[in-house]
Write an enzyme that holds these catalytic residues in place. Sequence first.
Site, short mmCIF file in Angstrom:
data_model
loop_
_atom_site.label_atom_id
_atom_site.label_comp_id
_atom_site.label_asym_id
_atom_site.label_seq_id
_atom_site.Cartn_x
_atom_site.Cartn_y
_atom_site.Cartn_z
N LYS A 122 0.81 -1.23 0.00
CA LYS A 122 0.00 0.00 0.00
C LYS A 122 0.84 1.26 0.00
O LYS A 122 0.35 2.32 -0.41
CB LYS A 122 -0.96 -0.03 1.17
CG LYS A 122 -1.98 -1.14 0.98
CD LYS A 122 -3.09 -0.97 1.95
CE LYS A 122 -4.01 -2.16 1.85
NZ LYS A 122 -5.06 -2.08 2.82
N GLY A 171 -8.98 -6.05 6.16
CA GLY A 171 -9.20 -5.20 7.33
C GLY A 171 -8.26 -5.47 8.49
O GLY A 171 -8.45 -4.94 9.58
N LYS A 207 -4.45 9.91 7.99
CA LYS A 207 -5.44 10.64 8.76
C LYS A 207 -6.63 9.70 8.93
O LYS A 207 -7.04 9.03 7.97
CB LYS A 207 -5.86 11.88 7.97
CG LYS A 207 -7.00 12.64 8.56
CD LYS A 207 -6.48 13.81 9.35
CE LYS A 207 -7.57 14.44 10.19
NZ LYS A 207 -7.11 14.88 11.48
N LEU A 209 -10.25 9.28 8.98
CA LEU A 209 -11.44 10.06 8.63
C LEU A 209 -12.58 9.68 9.56
O LEU A 209 -12.79 8.50 9.83
CB LEU A 209 -11.81 9.86 7.16
CG LEU A 209 -10.73 10.25 6.14
CD1 LEU A 209 -11.24 10.04 4.72
CD2 LEU A 209 -10.28 11.68 6.33
N LYS A 243 -16.76 -5.95 4.33
CA LYS A 243 -18.05 -5.57 3.74
C LYS A 243 -19.11 -6.66 3.95
O LYS A 243 -18.80 -7.85 3.89
CB LYS A 243 -17.86 -5.35 2.24
CG LYS A 243 -16.84 -4.27 1.93
CD LYS A 243 -16.35 -4.36 0.49
CE LYS A 243 -15.18 -3.43 0.26
NZ LYS A 243 -14.46 -3.70 -0.99
N GLU A 281 -10.41 1.86 -4.76
CA GLU A 281 -11.22 2.10 -3.56
C GLU A 281 -10.92 3.49 -2.99
O GLU A 281 -9.75 3.89 -2.88
CB GLU A 281 -10.92 1.04 -2.49
CG GLU A 281 -11.27 -0.36 -2.94
CD GLU A 281 -11.32 -1.38 -1.80
OE1 GLU A 281 -12.07 -2.35 -1.92
OE2 GLU A 281 -10.59 -1.20 -0.80
N ARG A 297 -7.89 -7.44 -8.92
CA ARG A 297 -8.60 -8.71 -9.17
C ARG A 297 -10.09 -8.43 -9.24
O ARG A 297 -10.53 -7.30 -9.04
CB ARG A 297 -8.30 -9.67 -8.02
CG ARG A 297 -8.63 -9.00 -6.68
CD ARG A 297 -8.82 -9.93 -5.54
NE ARG A 297 -8.86 -9.26 -4.28
CZ ARG A 297 -9.93 -8.67 -3.75
NH1 ARG A 297 -11.08 -8.66 -4.40
NH2 ARG A 297 -9.87 -8.06 -2.57
N VAL A 300 -15.60 -9.47 -4.77
CA VAL A 300 -16.75 -10.27 -4.34
C VAL A 300 -18.05 -9.59 -4.80
O VAL A 300 -19.00 -10.24 -5.25
CB VAL A 300 -16.76 -10.39 -2.79
CG1 VAL A 300 -18.04 -11.04 -2.29
CG2 VAL A 300 -15.55 -11.19 -2.32
#
Length: 453
Positions: A122, A171, A207, A209, A243, A281, A297, A300
């Site tokens: 990332k 996550g 940060k 959010l 999600k 995202e 990729r 889902v």
Amino acid sequence: MKTDIKPFKKILIANRGDVALRVLRAARDLKIPTVSVHSSADNEAMHVKLADESVCIGPAKSSDSYLNIQALISAALLTGADAIHPGVGFLSENADFAEIVKAHGITFIGPSPEHIRTMGDKVSAKKAAKNAGLPLVPGSDGAIESIEHAKKEALKIGYPIIIKAASGGGGRGMKVANTETELPEAFGSARSEAKAAFGDDTVYIEKYLKNPRHIEVQVFADSYGNVIHLGERECSIQRRHQKLFEECPSPALSVKERQIIGELSSNATKQLGYLGLGTIEYLYENGEFYFIEMNTRLQVEHPITEMVTGLDLVCEQIKIANGQKITLKQKDVVFNGHAIECRINAESPETFIPSPGKINTFHPPGGPGIRVDSTVYQGYEVPPFYDSLITKLIVYGKDRENCLLRTQRALDEFIIEPIDTSIELHKKLICNEDIKRGEYSIKWLEEKFLPNL
Ligand code: ADP
């Protein structure tokens, strides 16, 4: 479509569950035979029963089967597969796997190993996104080495901050610090969680959010430089950053905002020289978008995009990997109606504890607008070894109100017994007033909904 390109002879699907079935169905629609792979715990799985051929690649443990690169390559060579679809999860974002597949003269149905590698870290993903013109969440320029370094960066950014794993996914490896006092603890536990989950303790700071929405854009690129976007998906209903319920389009965006973020995303994809399907995202707060990551990729939640665009994303993905051109222009992509996906997991709707076991009754819903992408059948035993997602209920309606009503109808008809599933949770969710109004953020489920259940 270019006519001198021969379609794939056979696709090996390096996955299990609903995604393996999804790829199998797309391949069948393209008249391409498939090879399923399975662990010994999945002998009776649907993706095995429906495939043209199936190869057992190891015992139940994922590291010995679905993540076993040697076994997967041997299965492809033995069966004469000339392409491998990695599905979602497992090796789908493993650049080494994509490279090894390629080295064996087999096509990896996905982007180049370089793009997977850049976006898989990332820290490098944020750099690439910035260079491609995407707005970032304010944060550290690179990895954070020490608590002192973290304190310095956090002061620049302003509290609250979130410490995130560079190799993160699902996550995990994310910790929030509201003040400098909380920082050492958050830094230490993010690092150790990252090390345990990903074998890499590199972390960075963003940060935090306060009340954003998670909105993502589906992009799609061929090897001739053609790029289109297929609109956004609203994925803010999350528990522990995972999600649970998605909708398309987002109830939060105006037509203008949709157009701006769509164009920004496809321009960035073009600039990156990306190939295939990808999802960019963003967090969205007070009318601003902030890039958080790019998934290289299939997602889902891709079916909701299929419902409103009328496209088959997996067929398109296979054709692009086969060297064909995108035949659609952006202006030909038309968004019609509304779609919702409910992820149905084999878990308690209250405690979220997994509930594997035998299914004695399976009665899926039907009628206009209903699609059920499911791995289960009556008499099937959900194994305890894998992700608890067993079924996706996807609903289409001419508008949001119609879609919500149909989702409620479908959930009321749906019976999966005797194991616990998330059907009961979705039933309560769908008639909640905030959901009906489309007024929710990524915090809503955990802070407002679950405590009142
Ligand atoms: P993963 O790859 O583990 O899914 P993401 O970077 O995509 O991690 O983030 C997952 C979720 O975590 C987001 O959808 C959002 O709910 C939350 N999140 C991530 N970054 C932030 C941030 N800077 N501020 C607030 N929430 C965040």
